[in-house]
Design a protein around this motif. Structure first.
Motif, PDB file in Angstrom:
ATOM      1  N   ILE A 159      -6.783 -21.179  -0.823  1.00 30.59           N
ATOM      2  CA  ILE A 159      -7.143 -21.839  -2.074  1.00 30.59           C
ATOM      3  C   ILE A 159      -8.615 -22.212  -2.083  1.00 30.59           C
ATOM      4  CG2 ILE A 159      -6.785 -23.926  -3.442  1.00 30.59           C
ATOM      5  CD1 ILE A 159      -3.834 -23.798  -2.663  1.00 30.59           C
ATOM      6  N   TYR A 177     -11.501 -20.536  -4.715  1.00 35.41           N
ATOM      7  CA  TYR A 177     -12.223 -21.343  -5.695  1.00 35.41           C
ATOM      8  C   TYR A 177     -13.716 -21.391  -5.417  1.00 35.41           C
ATOM      9  CZ  TYR A 177      -9.645 -23.233  -9.500  1.00 35.41           C
ATOM     10  OH  TYR A 177      -9.022 -23.351 -10.701  1.00 35.41           O
ATOM     11  N   SER A 234      -3.503 -22.899 -12.742  1.00 35.08           N
ATOM     12  CA  SER A 234      -3.973 -22.691 -11.377  1.00 35.08           C
ATOM     13  C   SER A 234      -5.085 -23.662 -11.008  1.00 35.08           C
ATOM     14  CB  SER A 234      -4.465 -21.250 -11.209  1.00 35.08           C
ATOM     15  OG  SER A 234      -5.595 -21.011 -12.027  1.00 35.08           O
ATOM     16  N   THR A 235      -5.828 -24.161 -12.001  1.00 36.48           N
ATOM     17  CA  THR A 235      -6.925 -25.087 -11.680  1.00 36.48           C
ATOM     18  C   THR A 235      -6.396 -26.419 -11.155  1.00 36.48           C
ATOM     19  OG1 THR A 235      -8.468 -24.047 -13.214  1.00 36.48           O
ATOM     20  CG2 THR A 235      -8.922 -26.318 -12.584  1.00 36.48           C
ATOM     21  N   SER A 262      -4.495 -26.205  -7.796  1.00 35.13           N
ATOM     22  CA  SER A 262      -5.228 -25.811  -6.593  1.00 35.13           C
ATOM     23  C   SER A 262      -5.820 -26.985  -5.842  1.00 35.13           C
ATOM     24  CB  SER A 262      -6.361 -24.843  -6.975  1.00 35.13           C
ATOM     25  OG  SER A 262      -7.359 -25.524  -7.700  1.00 35.13           O
ATOM     26  N   THR A 310     -15.213 -28.424  -2.318  1.00 33.08           N
ATOM     27  CA  THR A 310     -14.290 -27.508  -1.650  1.00 33.08           C
ATOM     28  C   THR A 310     -14.709 -27.267  -0.201  1.00 33.08           C
ATOM     29  OG1 THR A 310     -13.852 -26.404  -3.755  1.00 33.08           O
ATOM     30  CG2 THR A 310     -13.236 -25.223  -1.749  1.00 33.08           C
ATOM     31  N   LEU A 362      -7.083 -16.281 -10.287  1.00 36.82           N
ATOM     32  CA  LEU A 362      -6.411 -17.514 -10.670  1.00 36.82           C
ATOM     33  C   LEU A 362      -4.911 -17.290 -10.818  1.00 36.82           C
ATOM     34  CD1 LEU A 362      -8.805 -19.237 -13.239  1.00 36.82           C
ATOM     35  CD2 LEU A 362      -8.567 -19.647 -10.789  1.00 36.82           C
ATOM     36  N   LEU A 366      -3.372 -17.000  -7.379  1.00 40.98           N
ATOM     37  CA  LEU A 366      -3.466 -18.269  -6.669  1.00 40.98           C
ATOM     38  C   LEU A 366      -2.200 -19.103  -6.812  1.00 40.98           C
ATOM     39  CD1 LEU A 366      -5.662 -19.814  -5.040  1.00 40.98           C
ATOM     40  CD2 LEU A 366      -6.254 -20.981  -7.161  1.00 40.98           C
ATOM     41  N   VAL A 367      -1.505 -18.986  -7.950  1.00 46.69           N
ATOM     42  CA  VAL A 367      -0.345 -19.848  -8.187  1.00 46.69           C
ATOM     43  C   VAL A 367       0.813 -19.514  -7.257  1.00 46.69           C
ATOM     44  CG1 VAL A 367      -0.965 -20.179 -10.607  1.00 46.69           C
ATOM     45  CG2 VAL A 367       0.659 -18.376 -10.006  1.00 46.69           C
ATOM     46  N   ALA A 373      -0.250 -21.950  -4.618  1.00 38.54           N
ATOM     47  CA  ALA A 373      -0.641 -23.278  -5.085  1.00 38.54           C
ATOM     48  C   ALA A 373       0.517 -24.034  -5.723  1.00 38.54           C
ATOM     49  CB  ALA A 373      -1.799 -23.164  -6.077  1.00 38.54           C
TER      50      ALA A 373
END
Length: 485
Positions: free
Chosen positions: A129, A133, A237-238, A241, A327, A376, A379-380, A383
């Motif tokens: 993650i 990002y 996803s934002t 994450s 990050t 994105l 990523l889920v 995440a």
């Protein structure tokens, strides 16, 4: 029992003076080590602007424009944005575990996955993650910086974006090295500067907005459900994450209200996320689909006054540094949690080198729009179940974490579980990830469930519900062992 948090002398003046170690004028050497009560400081409301600075981002404009490309009407796109913004309460909820435990979220997750299982989790989930990002934010500044330099005659398609990436990465890692106190001091200023800049950009593009916009081919039925679900997945996803939110809150006093921490984190993240993603939607209404598909960064330059374009690039770089420095800061502690014998500052440098390499690879192989949307969505898969498990654990434990016990990594410790592995968390994570994968719909992968539904993407609710419910149920079984909430 005397603990590191309540050791003799913890409240005397000499010990209290140790709080000066968390100062913006010197690099922060503390990594995953416990933050003693005498060294705690700050208020929950301080988190609002800390989380707002990364959120005032061109990535939000890009994602907003994507919703129009998917075929949604303006009101439908705004409804999807508002629905996704609600998810910001989740990183807020888990942020409260930071002050409770007094350590990094990458150590707190030992309560879910066990001592050894957590190393695997942090390596493949926490690091993935963070790397994605950081690369996406650096990618945005690379493309926009390269476009600006092209307009003044510096147009090498390879070395210019790479050069921009290297410069931004170096500044980012420097901020991450100075750490928490610098982030807390500078981010409110960055948030104010970025807010003014992006408001100016918004005002500049308003004349181009097509207020009577209607989708060329209005969507109905399954096609509409598909577009809404894919848009929601990209947006969700934002907030999903940010499983690193405990790291930013961990210096707060133990007595700080968990609900205040949750609210401050959620508001700081959700407000700019909502506003500027909606601006991206409005921007796309005044552009043809081909212009948006080429890149929202280039399209923006053509709409802005000559003086505002370079200022926007500077703002994108500032935002990139704000988001990726946070990050990199948390990823440096993740490296320590994995078990590598690195101090936090060398770990931050390693994070920077890896992130730079990934960004350069993306610069050479994709456009900003393609990279953002595809990464994105994928990523889920990790995440959404990871966030659900963390939230359920926080709720079941009522935000009660003992930092000293979390650092007991010996056989027989509370979080040793089954041979070092927390089976409820690991089983729930894998099951949730599998559920998300079979329900995911992207340009390169459409899961069997998504395909059966007509390319409707239910990866976020599927991943979260399967992981969260299964984790809660498994906590009531013998495999939970001694560390159950």
């Amino acid at each position: 029992m005397t603990t590191q948090l309540d050791a003799p002398g913890a409240h005397d003046p000499a010990r209290a003076a140790a709080a000066s170690a968390d100062t913006a004028s010197r690099p922060e050497t503390r990594g995953i080590e416990l933050v003693a009560d005498a060294e705690r400081h700050g208020r929950a409301r301080d988190l609002v602007l800390v989380w707002a600075a990364p959120g005032v981002s061109i990535l939000n404009l890009t994602v907003g424009a994507t919703l129009i490309l998917l075929g949604l009407e303006v009101w439908q796109a705004i409804a999807v944005i508002l629905a996704a913004a609600v998810l910001w309460i989740l990183p807020g909820l888990i942020a409260a575990s930071g002050p409770a435990a007094g350590t990094s979220g990458s150590i707190i997750t030992r309560a879910m996955y066990g001592v050894l299982g957590n190393r695997v989790f942090v390596t493949f989930v926490g690091w993935l993650i963070g790397a994605v990002y950081m690369a996406l934010t650096w990618l945005a500044s690379s493309f926009m910086g390269a476009d600006l330099l092209r307009r003044i005659g510096i147009a090498d398609p390879v070395w210019v974006p790479i050069g921009v990436t290297v410069v931004v990465a170096a500044i980012t890692i420097l901020v991450a090295i100075f750490g928490h106190a610098l982030i807390l001091s500078v981010y409110p200023i960055l948030a104010a500067v970025l807010l003014v800049l992006f408001v100016a950009v918004t005002v500049a593009i308003l004349p181009t907005v097509d207020w009577s916009y209607a989708a060329p081919a209005p969507l109905e039925g399954v096609a509409l459900a598909s577009a809404i679900s894919i848009g929601f997945t990209i947006l969700a996803s934002t907030p999903l994450s940010f499983i690193n939110s405990p790291d930013i809150a961990r210096y707060l006093p133990r007595s700080t209200s968990p609900w205040r921490i949750a609210l401050a984190t959620a508001v700081g993240g959700a407000v700019p996320f909502t506003i500027f993603t909606i601006v991206g939607v409005l921007l796309a209404t005044g552009l043809d689909a081909a212009a948006v598909a080429v890149g929202i960064d280039a399209a923006l330059f053509d709409l802005l006054p000559a003086w505002l374009g370079p200022v926007l690039v500077a703002g994108v770089v500032l935002n990139t540094i704000a988001l990726s420095a946070m990050t990199a800061y948390t990823s440096s502690m993740a490296l320590q949690a994995i078990g590598l014998r690195l101090q936090r500052i060398p770990a931050a440098i390693v994070v920077g080198v890896v992130g730079t390499a990934l960004t350069i690879a993306l610069v050479l192989t994709s456009s900003l729009l393609q990279a953002v949307n595809l990464m994105l969505q994928f990523l889920v898969i990790v995440a959404s179940p990871a966030m659900a498990i963390f939230v359920v654990d926080v709720v079941l434990r009522r935000v009660r974490y003992d930092g000293v016990e979390l650092f007991d990594d010996q056989r027989g410790g509370r979080y040793w579980y089954t041979g070092g592995w927390g089976l409820p968390g690991l089983v729930a994570l894998v099951a949730g990830g599998a559920a998300a994968a079979v329900c995911l719909a992207t340009d390169v992968w459409v899961g069997p469930v998504a395909l059966a539904l007509g390319v409707v993407d239910l990866s976020v609710p599927a991943g979260m519900l399967v992981a969260g419910i299964l984790y809660a149920l498994l906590q009531r079984t013998p495999i939970a062992k001694d560390g159950r909430p």
